[in-house]
Scaffold this active site. Structure first.
Site, PDB file in Angstrom:
ATOM      1  N   LYS A 154      63.744 102.728  19.359  1.00  0.00           N
ATOM      2  CA  LYS A 154      62.539 102.041  19.862  1.00  0.00           C
ATOM      3  C   LYS A 154      61.922 102.748  21.062  1.00  0.00           C
ATOM      4  O   LYS A 154      60.710 102.743  21.215  1.00  0.00           O
ATOM      5  CB  LYS A 154      62.859 100.592  20.206  1.00  0.00           C
ATOM      6  CG  LYS A 154      63.792 100.448  21.376  1.00  0.00           C
ATOM      7  CD  LYS A 154      63.983  98.987  21.767  1.00  0.00           C
ATOM      8  CE  LYS A 154      64.812  98.911  23.018  1.00  0.00           C
ATOM      9  NZ  LYS A 154      65.975  98.027  22.892  1.00  0.00           N
ATOM     10  N   ARG A 170      69.401  86.564  26.881  1.00  0.00           N
ATOM     11  CA  ARG A 170      68.197  86.950  26.157  1.00  0.00           C
ATOM     12  C   ARG A 170      68.380  86.319  24.781  1.00  0.00           C
ATOM     13  O   ARG A 170      68.516  85.093  24.717  1.00  0.00           O
ATOM     14  CB  ARG A 170      68.014  88.479  26.156  1.00  0.00           C
ATOM     15  CG  ARG A 170      66.555  88.876  25.850  1.00  0.00           C
ATOM     16  CD  ARG A 170      66.332  90.386  25.850  1.00  0.00           C
ATOM     17  NE  ARG A 170      66.970  91.037  24.711  1.00  0.00           N
ATOM     18  CZ  ARG A 170      66.943  92.358  24.500  1.00  0.00           C
ATOM     19  NH1 ARG A 170      66.326  93.151  25.344  1.00  0.00           N
ATOM     20  NH2 ARG A 170      67.536  92.885  23.441  1.00  0.00           N
TER      21      ARG A 170
HETATM   22  C1  LIG Z   1      67.134  98.342  23.073  1.00  0.00           C
HETATM   23  C2  LIG Z   1      68.304  97.737  22.430  1.00  0.00           C
HETATM   24  C3  LIG Z   1      69.493  98.468  22.278  1.00  0.00           C
HETATM   25  C4  LIG Z   1      69.669  99.875  22.826  1.00  0.00           C
HETATM   26  O1  LIG Z   1      69.825  99.833  24.203  1.00  0.00           O
HETATM   27  P1  LIG Z   1      70.118 101.167  25.047  1.00  0.00           P
HETATM   28  O2  LIG Z   1      70.316 100.680  26.424  1.00  0.00           O
HETATM   29  O3  LIG Z   1      68.943 102.062  24.894  1.00  0.00           O
HETATM   30  O4  LIG Z   1      71.352 101.778  24.464  1.00  0.00           O
HETATM   31  C5  LIG Z   1      70.532  97.853  21.616  1.00  0.00           C
HETATM   32  N1  LIG Z   1      70.434  96.602  21.128  1.00  0.00           N
HETATM   33  C6  LIG Z   1      69.311  95.877  21.260  1.00  0.00           C
HETATM   34  C7  LIG Z   1      69.268  94.498  20.685  1.00  0.00           C
HETATM   35  C8  LIG Z   1      68.218  96.412  21.911  1.00  0.00           C
HETATM   36  O5  LIG Z   1      67.101  95.675  22.043  1.00  0.00           O
END
Ligand SMILES: *Cc1c(COP(=O)(O)O)cnc(C)c1O
Length: 352
Positions: free
Chosen positions: A36, A131
């Site tokens: 993302k 969250r």
């Molecule tokens: C963005 C996200 C991740 C990845 O997080 P990083 O800190 O970039 O490793 C993993 N799980 C969810 C649900 C996320 O929204």
């Protein structure tokens, strides 16, 4: 080359992904590469896949479609719980989705039946970061109801920590998730294959000397792209910190005073600036601003200071490292800067 641009070193990303896959693999943990923060960039996704990552996760269905259309070969997981209105697209384009709401799962079920598909879901559990997530006391009821829905298969549980409130993944909360997995399996006579314990903040937990329980997956974005774990932003030994950098160009460079002239009020963004009198300084302007990147997440890779920024300008104190018009300045990025520059229409990506 036209500026600004992100320089993306695919071989460094490949190396980071490969090392993380081996490291976590030694703990029995698979990696889902999270795309993302790079807008589902297909070149980057392909570099992760060639490093041995077989599962990619993204929060945006548009990014997943982008990667699929570019021919990236992986299992795609939607890691943000789907909007009700997106259920049809989710079933059409996504292999697995993370879910917390029965009304959404019911909608996914309806479209799965219509499309004659089975849609795999992971139920996200609230473990304290507040969250997304189903409360632990509600999980059995939700599994019970989801099991009655046609076209839906529950393949696992997941949790997300350290994102919203910075709650650390620890032996304690990870063991809780393992125990919850086993009680759900016992209560419903099902097998949960994918237990996804978290993100780049799970690094210390993963390499601490104790059992990983049932956790067999983590979802990594920042660790791959920026080479850091995310609880204290420590460099992960052996990983590249500079796989992605941002390059901007100097469009004005003049010796000016450090104190403004005239009465001062708010700046363009409603802040009241504070000034320090350092006498005259070389003030160099980079053609980069808040429309391009979250400027607070930039660190210049030469010896200059960022004095401030507006929509389209970053003003540097370049007294120690004189810069002239046309010079290019390279910045390293934190997560916010990566995310914002990758998603700005003004910033191109250049791959090396
Ligand atoms: C963005 C996200 C991740 C990845 O997080 P990083 O800190 O970039 O490793 C993993 N799980 C969810 C649900 C996320 O929204």
């Amino acid at each position: 080359m036209n500026t600004p641009y992100l320089e993306i070193d695919l071989s460094k990303l490949h190396s980071n992904a490969k090392q993380l896959t081996a490291m976590f693999g030694s703990r029995g943990i698979d990696i889902t590469g999270v795309t993302k923060s790079v807008l589902g960039d297909p070149e980057i996704a392909a570099a992760l896949v060639s490093a041995g990552i077989t599962s990619l996760g993204d929060s945006r269905i548009e990014n997943i479609i982008r990667m699929k259309e570019a021919g990236v070969q992986a299992a795609f997981t939607l890691i943000r719980t789907p909007a009700l209105s997106a259920a049809c697209d989710v079933v059409t384009y996504v292999d697995v989705s993370f879910n917390t709401e029965l009304s959404v799962i019911a909608e996914l079920s309806e479209f799965a039946v219509r499309q004659k598909k089975v849609h795999d879901i992971v139920l996200m559990v609230e473990m304290g970061d507040l969250r997304e997530g189903i409360l632990r006391e509600d999980i059995n009821k939700i599994i019970g109801e989801a099991l009655l829905m046609k076209g839906i298969r529950i393949i696992g549980l997941g949790t997300n920590l350290a994102c919203f409130n910075g709650v650390k993944p620890t032996r304690r909360n990870m063991d809780d998730l393992s125990r919850l997995t086993e009680s759900c399996e016992r209560n419903h006579g099902i097998k949960l294959h994918l237990i996804s314990g978290g993100n780049s903040a799970n690094f210390d937990w993963a390499f601490a000397d104790d059992s990983k329980g049932r956790i067999n997956n983590v979802r990594l974005g920042e660790a791959i792209f920026l080479g850091r774990e995310t609880l204290s932003r420590r460099h992960i030994k052996g990983l590249h910190l500079d796989a992605v950098s941002l390059i901007g160009e100097i469009i004005e460079s003049k010796v000016k005073p450090s104190l403004p002239e005239g009465e001062t009020g708010q700046d363009a963004f409603g802040n009241t600036p504070v000034f320090e009198d350092k006498g005259e300084m070389l003030r160099s302007i980079v053609a980069l601003g808040k429309q391009d990147v979250c400027v607070s997440g930039l660190t210049p890779m030469i010896d200059v200071d960022i004095l401030g920024s507006s929509s389209d300008h970053i003003v540097l104190d370049a007294t120690r490292t004189p810069l002239k018009v046309g010079d290019q300045v390279r910045f390293s990025l934190d997560y916010a800067a990566l995310l914002s520059s990758m998603t700005s229409p003004f910033v191109r990506s250049v791959y090396i």
